[in-house]
Design a protein around this motif. Sequence first.
Motif, mmCIF file in Angstrom:
data_model
loop_
_atom_site.group_PDB
_atom_site.id
_atom_site.type_symbol
_atom_site.label_atom_id
_atom_site.label_comp_id
_atom_site.label_asym_id
_atom_site.label_seq_id
_atom_site.Cartn_x
_atom_site.Cartn_y
_atom_site.Cartn_z
ATOM 1 N N GLY A 223 0.800 -1.217 0.000
ATOM 2 C CA GLY A 223 0.000 0.000 0.000
ATOM 3 C C GLY A 223 0.834 1.270 0.000
ATOM 4 O O GLY A 223 0.452 2.268 -0.618
ATOM 5 N N ASP A 224 1.985 1.258 0.679
ATOM 6 C CA ASP A 224 2.776 2.482 0.736
ATOM 7 C C ASP A 224 3.384 2.818 -0.617
ATOM 8 O O ASP A 224 3.599 3.993 -0.940
ATOM 9 C CB ASP A 224 3.880 2.360 1.788
ATOM 10 N N GLY A 225 3.659 1.782 -1.436
ATOM 11 C CA GLY A 225 4.127 2.057 -2.795
ATOM 12 C C GLY A 225 3.068 2.771 -3.610
ATOM 13 O O GLY A 225 3.364 3.707 -4.371
ATOM 14 N N LEU A 226 1.823 2.352 -3.459
ATOM 15 C CA LEU A 226 0.715 3.027 -4.141
ATOM 16 C C LEU A 226 0.543 4.448 -3.613
ATOM 17 O O LEU A 226 0.276 5.382 -4.372
ATOM 18 C CB LEU A 226 -0.583 2.232 -3.930
ATOM 19 N N ARG A 227 0.706 4.600 -2.313
ATOM 20 C CA ARG A 227 0.599 5.934 -1.699
ATOM 21 C C ARG A 227 1.640 6.892 -2.281
ATOM 22 O O ARG A 227 1.325 8.047 -2.604
ATOM 23 C CB ARG A 227 0.775 5.803 -0.190
ATOM 24 N N GLN A 228 2.870 6.432 -2.428
ATOM 25 C CA GLN A 228 3.914 7.294 -2.976
ATOM 26 C C GLN A 228 3.574 7.716 -4.407
ATOM 27 O O GLN A 228 3.800 8.870 -4.800
ATOM 28 C CB GLN A 228 5.264 6.560 -2.948
#
Length: 297
Positions: A223-228
């Motif tokens: 999810g944090d990759g998508l957030r970035q």
Amino acid sequence: MDKLRNMEVMVAVVEAGSFAAAARQLQISAVMVGKHIQQLETHLGARLFQRSTRQNSLTEVGAAFYEDSKRVLEQVRWAESAVERSRAVPQGLLRVSAPFTLGNHVIAPLVADFLQRHDQVRVDLQLTDSVVDLAGEGFDVAVRIGQVVNEGLVARPLRPYRMVIAAAPAYLQRHGTPERAADLARHQCLSHSVWQRRVEWTLRDGKEEFFWPENARFVCNQGDGLRQAALRGLGLIMQPEVLLADDLASGALVPVMQACLPAPRPVQLVYAPDRRQLPKLARFVEYVVGALGVDGH
């Protein structure tokens, strides 16, 4: 009418298999067992058992009331043991399992605060989106998203797991703001790879249901990759509210399509009933439920 006693008798009847067996277990007469059940049925205005000359079977209402009664009685036993638990000093290793995103952003900070208060406790927090076997894998307690299958575990409800759809202001300036699920077809969407294999979040648009587009421009398994990517204006993101909370508060991401969001999923804190007297577990459960519990649980 002693509602708790009536519920205790009703649970005993179900688990013992008959009125007579429950009477022997509770050391009362079978007639008294029948009176307790009759009082419950009168109070509820519904039949709990289908009676025959050979056996008594639960009605649909009775089955639901039995499960609820077990939970209520467990909560009562937990409350009654509070004084005893408060006298003991929590100590030793506590093994905790939690889903990755919820664990990283919510449970890990709570664990750190808990450890600040109990200097004789050590915690091994394992973050995984797999459902762990508490006894088999040596965990004391786990946080689970979704309905808990009846495994003989105590389940304490926590704050529901909510999703949010959002995008960077720069993206919305270029592509416009989507309002309905059907609008996603003309937007660039960012997708979690897990959704394409075993998990789906259903979007709502009136009476119609939609799924997040499969032809996403960017797919990632974290999810944090998508957030970035969303922060850099690449597209629309649908992720847990806990992951995006700071970005939404700062305005770095803007929530959209709030009427179309998937229904929240229940979150439970689960542990084996035979471990509830352990001071380290009792205090941890009380602390997490105090911070994240809902409806007074």
